[in-house]
Design a protein around this motif. Structure first.
Motif, mmCIF file in Angstrom:
data_model
loop_
_atom_site.group_PDB
_atom_site.id
_atom_site.type_symbol
_atom_site.label_atom_id
_atom_site.label_comp_id
_atom_site.label_asym_id
_atom_site.label_seq_id
_atom_site.Cartn_x
_atom_site.Cartn_y
_atom_site.Cartn_z
ATOM 1 N N PRO A 1 0.827 -1.213 0.000
ATOM 2 C CA PRO A 1 0.000 0.000 0.000
ATOM 3 C C PRO A 1 0.860 1.262 0.000
ATOM 4 C CG PRO A 1 -0.834 -1.577 1.590
ATOM 5 C CD PRO A 1 0.490 -2.103 1.123
ATOM 6 N N ARG A 2 0.480 2.234 -0.792
ATOM 7 C CA ARG A 2 1.224 3.495 -0.860
ATOM 8 C C ARG A 2 1.283 4.161 0.514
ATOM 9 N NH1 ARG A 2 0.526 9.183 -2.608
ATOM 10 N NH2 ARG A 2 -1.719 8.952 -2.335
ATOM 11 N N THR A 3 0.200 4.046 1.281
ATOM 12 C CA THR A 3 0.174 4.673 2.604
ATOM 13 C C THR A 3 1.213 4.065 3.537
ATOM 14 O OG1 THR A 3 -1.685 3.194 3.104
ATOM 15 C CG2 THR A 3 -2.217 5.467 2.569
ATOM 16 N N LEU A 4 1.474 2.772 3.408
ATOM 17 C CA LEU A 4 2.499 2.129 4.239
ATOM 18 C C LEU A 4 3.882 2.650 3.872
ATOM 19 C CD1 LEU A 4 3.345 0.004 6.345
ATOM 20 C CD2 LEU A 4 3.432 -1.677 4.471
ATOM 21 N N ASP A 5 4.143 2.807 2.593
ATOM 22 C CA ASP A 5 5.437 3.322 2.143
ATOM 23 C C ASP A 5 5.677 4.723 2.682
ATOM 24 O OD1 ASP A 5 7.850 3.380 0.859
ATOM 25 O OD2 ASP A 5 7.042 3.610 -1.157
ATOM 26 N N LEU A 6 4.681 5.585 2.581
ATOM 27 C CA LEU A 6 4.848 6.967 3.033
ATOM 28 C C LEU A 6 4.941 7.049 4.558
ATOM 29 C CD1 LEU A 6 2.444 8.813 0.564
ATOM 30 C CD2 LEU A 6 4.920 8.496 0.401
ATOM 31 N N LEU A 7 4.268 6.151 5.250
ATOM 32 C CA LEU A 7 4.374 6.135 6.710
ATOM 33 C C LEU A 7 5.792 5.780 7.149
ATOM 34 C CD1 LEU A 7 2.334 6.344 9.250
ATOM 35 C CD2 LEU A 7 2.706 3.885 9.384
ATOM 36 N N LEU A 8 6.395 4.815 6.480
ATOM 37 C CA LEU A 8 7.786 4.461 6.781
ATOM 38 C C LEU A 8 8.696 5.670 6.584
ATOM 39 C CD1 LEU A 8 10.195 2.633 7.354
ATOM 40 C CD2 LEU A 8 10.072 1.839 4.972
ATOM 41 N N LEU A 9 8.467 6.415 5.516
ATOM 42 C CA LEU A 9 9.301 7.586 5.244
ATOM 43 C C LEU A 9 9.153 8.645 6.327
ATOM 44 C CD1 LEU A 9 8.689 7.781 1.405
ATOM 45 C CD2 LEU A 9 10.878 7.316 2.528
ATOM 46 N N GLU A 10 7.981 8.746 6.926
ATOM 47 C CA GLU A 10 7.800 9.708 8.020
ATOM 48 C C GLU A 10 8.676 9.355 9.211
ATOM 49 O OE1 GLU A 10 3.997 11.284 9.054
ATOM 50 O OE2 GLU A 10 3.069 10.567 7.204
ATOM 51 N N TYR A 11 8.947 8.076 9.395
ATOM 52 C CA TYR A 11 9.871 7.660 10.454
ATOM 53 C C TYR A 11 11.326 7.910 10.059
ATOM 54 C CZ TYR A 11 6.556 5.306 13.563
ATOM 55 O OH TYR A 11 5.555 5.037 14.468
ATOM 56 N N VAL A 12 11.645 7.697 8.795
ATOM 57 C CA VAL A 12 13.036 7.803 8.331
ATOM 58 C C VAL A 12 13.524 9.252 8.340
ATOM 59 C CG1 VAL A 12 14.544 7.501 6.327
ATOM 60 C CG2 VAL A 12 12.923 5.699 6.958
ATOM 61 N N PHE A 13 12.650 10.186 7.923
ATOM 62 C CA PHE A 13 13.050 11.584 7.809
ATOM 63 C C PHE A 13 12.954 12.329 9.131
ATOM 64 C CE2 PHE A 13 11.383 11.098 3.299
ATOM 65 C CZ PHE A 13 12.650 11.048 2.738
ATOM 66 N N THR A 14 13.805 13.335 9.284
ATOM 67 C CA THR A 14 13.613 14.314 10.351
ATOM 68 C C THR A 14 12.439 15.206 9.932
ATOM 69 O OG1 THR A 14 15.043 15.976 9.337
ATOM 70 C CG2 THR A 14 16.110 14.335 10.787
ATOM 71 N N PRO A 15 11.843 15.953 10.862
ATOM 72 C CA PRO A 15 10.741 16.852 10.477
ATOM 73 C C PRO A 15 11.108 17.792 9.340
ATOM 74 C CG PRO A 15 10.817 16.643 12.855
ATOM 75 C CD PRO A 15 12.033 15.930 12.334
ATOM 76 N N ALA A 16 12.320 18.358 9.370
ATOM 77 C CA ALA A 16 12.741 19.278 8.307
ATOM 78 C C ALA A 16 12.884 18.546 6.974
ATOM 79 C CB ALA A 16 14.055 19.952 8.685
ATOM 80 N N THR B 1 4.660 15.882 -3.571
ATOM 81 C CA THR B 1 3.278 16.307 -3.839
ATOM 82 C C THR B 1 3.138 17.135 -5.122
ATOM 83 O OG1 THR B 1 3.587 18.218 -2.348
ATOM 84 C CG2 THR B 1 2.568 16.237 -1.420
ATOM 85 N N GLN B 2 4.216 17.351 -5.832
ATOM 86 C CA GLN B 2 4.094 17.963 -7.153
ATOM 87 C C GLN B 2 3.436 16.996 -8.139
ATOM 88 O OE1 GLN B 2 7.941 19.408 -8.414
ATOM 89 N NE2 GLN B 2 8.219 20.663 -6.575
ATOM 90 N N SER B 3 3.493 15.703 -7.823
ATOM 91 C CA SER B 3 2.905 14.702 -8.724
ATOM 92 C C SER B 3 1.961 13.733 -8.028
ATOM 93 C CB SER B 3 4.020 13.904 -9.426
ATOM 94 O OG SER B 3 4.900 13.337 -8.469
ATOM 95 N N HIS B 4 1.951 13.726 -6.682
ATOM 96 C CA HIS B 4 1.107 12.784 -5.945
ATOM 97 C C HIS B 4 0.449 13.479 -4.754
ATOM 98 C CE1 HIS B 4 2.751 9.254 -8.064
ATOM 99 N NE2 HIS B 4 3.943 9.812 -7.918
ATOM 100 N N ARG B 5 -0.739 13.012 -4.421
ATOM 101 C CA ARG B 5 -1.410 13.498 -3.212
ATOM 102 C C ARG B 5 -0.799 12.828 -1.984
ATOM 103 N NH1 ARG B 5 -5.075 11.294 -0.044
ATOM 104 N NH2 ARG B 5 -5.260 9.506 -1.465
ATOM 105 N N TRP B 6 -0.686 13.586 -0.890
ATOM 106 C CA TRP B 6 -0.185 13.023 0.372
ATOM 107 C C TRP B 6 -1.385 12.566 1.202
ATOM 108 C CZ3 TRP B 6 4.850 12.112 1.532
ATOM 109 C CH2 TRP B 6 5.118 11.646 2.826
ATOM 110 N N PRO B 7 -1.470 11.282 1.547
ATOM 111 C CA PRO B 7 -2.647 10.791 2.268
ATOM 112 C C PRO B 7 -2.660 11.251 3.722
ATOM 113 C CG PRO B 7 -1.015 9.056 2.077
ATOM 114 C CD PRO B 7 -0.495 10.219 1.267
ATOM 115 N N ALA B 8 -3.856 11.517 4.240
ATOM 116 C CA ALA B 8 -4.005 11.885 5.647
ATOM 117 C C ALA B 8 -3.884 10.639 6.510
ATOM 118 C CB ALA B 8 -5.363 12.547 5.872
ATOM 119 N N HIS B 9 -3.435 10.826 7.753
ATOM 120 C CA HIS B 9 -3.409 9.717 8.698
ATOM 121 C C HIS B 9 -4.841 9.321 9.031
ATOM 122 C CE1 HIS B 9 0.925 10.304 10.425
ATOM 123 N NE2 HIS B 9 0.890 10.157 9.134
ATOM 124 N N THR B 10 -5.149 8.048 8.852
ATOM 125 C CA THR B 10 -6.492 7.562 9.151
ATOM 126 C C THR B 10 -6.392 6.336 10.045
ATOM 127 O OG1 THR B 10 -6.437 6.309 7.079
ATOM 128 C CG2 THR B 10 -7.469 8.492 7.015
#
Length: 289
Positions: free
Chosen positions: A227-242, A252-261
């Motif tokens: 699932p795309r949402t799982l991939d992006l959630l992992l990235l939220e852990y990998v990256f610092t807030p900045a 997001t220039q080419s894809h929508r960012w999913p909300a946490h649900t």
């Protein structure tokens, strides 16, 4: 006469001849699933990765990947050349040139010049965003292994439920753990429909940076369709807030960012139980997002 370490005579019979004794490369993590060797050959410098079967058998990461996605690692090494081809076509990052592989046993690739990543530059975040954004242009209705995603969208919730229970039991987590109870209760509300190529073990140590600040991906073992949402959630852990802000600006220039649900807790727990980033404090992990 030099020999490739840990390989049988039959396994190395068709490999490029060595011109020096291979040198061991220290793994950055104690639970690394491979032993690494720098190899000087008649065809240039290469890197040999040999499976550590005992570590793989005990690995929470590979237990989760094999149970949920039917990844079949390390047997899947027999198809890793296809992963190289896939990423060359569908990604943007440079990868090591494939040389050879043995089912259950090893991968031999050409050496990529560069350095291990200790300090993440803004340029690398931008390059990774471009890479992930391009990968996510490949969207699937089924999920599973990268090259043969056979599971339907309807099967995701039940397999996720079974995998969370499997990993929790394997690691001795009580079935009365509140986080586990909450996650399992929410699974029925998950209805994934968009699946994309995902690097399950994405961490900065899986990349190298060149002198011209070009990012390269050197570990290709753990790609699946997820699932795309799982991939992006992992990235939220990998990256610092900045770093996450920069990534989102470009992604997001080419894809929508999913909300946490409702699936957020389920996916957070899955990544924790798979020991994705080595965190051992469950409460701390769940509070990070």
């Amino acid at each position: 006469m030099f020999s490739y370490p840990l390989l049988t005579a039959a396994e190395q019979a068709c490999l490029p001849p060595l011109i020096a004794e291979p040198e061991s490369i220290q793994a950055r993590f104690e639970d690394s699933s491979h032993q690494l060797f720098a190899c000087q050959t008649t065809q240039g410098e290469m890197v040999l990765k040999v499976c550590n079967q005992k570590t793989i058998d005990e690995s929470a990461f590979w237990s989760g990947a094999n149970h949920l996605f039917a990844a079949d690692f390390p047997a899947s090494l027999g198809e890793i050349h296809l992963t190289h081809v896939f990423l060359e076509k569908n990604g943007t990052l440079k990868t090591p040139a494939f040389v050879s592989a043995g089912v259950h046993r090893f991968v031999l690739t050409r050496f990529l010049e560069g350095k291990d990543i200790d300090h993440v530059t803004e340029q690398w975040v931008v390059q990774l965003a471009a890479h992930i954004a391009k990968l996510h242009q490949s969207s699937y209705s089924n999920w599973g292994t990268l090259h043969k995603p056979v599971f339907t969208a309807e099967a995701w919730a039940s397999r996720l439920h079974d995998t969370l229970v499997f990993l929790a039991n394997k690691q001795g987590m009580s079935m009365t753990e509140p986080t586990l109870i909450k996650a399992l209760a929410q699974i029925d509300q998950i209805h994934e429909t968009q699946f994309v190529p995902m690097m399950l073990d994405l961490r900065w140590d899986q990349f190298r940076g060149s002198e011209d600040n070009t990012l390269a991906l050197i570990d290709l073992d753990a790609f699946v369709i997820a699932p795309r949402t799982l991939d992006l959630l992992l990235l939220e852990y990998v990256f610092t807030p900045a770093q996450l802000v920069i990534f989102k600006q470009h992604y997001t220039q080419s894809h929508r960012w999913p909300a946490h649900t409702k699936e957020t807790a389920c996916y957070q727990l899955l990544l924790f139980l798979m020991n994705i980033l080595g965190e051992t404090n469950l409460a701390k992990w769940m509070q990070q997002l």
